[in-house]
Scaffold this active site. Sequence first.
Site, mmCIF file in Angstrom:
data_model
loop_
_atom_site.group_PDB
_atom_site.id
_atom_site.type_symbol
_atom_site.label_atom_id
_atom_site.label_comp_id
_atom_site.label_asym_id
_atom_site.label_seq_id
_atom_site.Cartn_x
_atom_site.Cartn_y
_atom_site.Cartn_z
ATOM 1 C CG HIS A 25 -1.751 -0.396 0.575
ATOM 2 N ND1 HIS A 25 -2.252 -1.607 2.736
ATOM 3 C CD2 HIS A 25 -2.634 -1.453 0.019
ATOM 4 C CE1 HIS A 25 -3.059 -2.346 2.408
ATOM 5 N NE2 HIS A 25 -3.938 -2.567 1.030
ATOM 6 C CE LYS A 49 -12.825 -6.038 1.649
ATOM 7 N NZ LYS A 49 -11.448 -5.614 1.175
ATOM 8 N NE ARG A 108 -2.958 -7.974 -4.199
ATOM 9 C CZ ARG A 108 -4.315 -8.227 -3.320
ATOM 10 N NH1 ARG A 108 -3.686 -7.757 -1.663
ATOM 11 N NH2 ARG A 108 -5.448 -8.862 -3.046
ATOM 12 C CB SER A 146 -4.583 -6.401 4.317
ATOM 13 O OG SER A 146 -3.928 -4.670 4.434
#
Length: 193
Positions: A25, A49, A108, A146
Amino acid sequence: MTSKVTRPERVGVYPGTFDPITRGHIDIIRRASKTVDRLVVAVARNAGKGPLFSLDERVEMVQDEIAEILAKNAEDGFKGAIDVKPFGSLLMHFAESQGASVIIRGLRAVSDFEYEFQMAGMNARLNPRIETMFLMASDRHQFISSRFVKEIARLGGPITEFVTPRVAERVMNRFNSDPSQASQAKQTGPFGD
């Protein structure tokens, strides 16, 4: 007499949950901040989430990393501003409220592309004046997420390669302060196997 034409401030929005903020990030924030006059790092509420950290904690973690990014940018001759703001609305509404002309997304892997492509298409239908710009993750950050950071930390593994020491301390303290999460992770394995 010549008049100087000033262009409007170019504002970009980089949205995410940042639970926690990773070195990947940070790399995207640093690179994105060089493409706009003001970058708004938009920390999503995203309660669905089940984030490890509260919205306020995530905003604070991101803010803690910004001073270093700004210092490195200044060394490179970039003077753009970086703001960190929470949001819980539709991303396009938030981007409009910030005067943004671009939404920045990090990619990514190819697996990210399909979802991001669909999202960019929907956002373009909502407001065709706001572009979506994709930045590929640097090769050393392509595998960082994460979710993986939290799973490694939950099992007591080292995470400082993936997050800054400040963030690593917060993540490890969170798991150390809640033994039930750590013991559950040890029983099920890091990926539920």
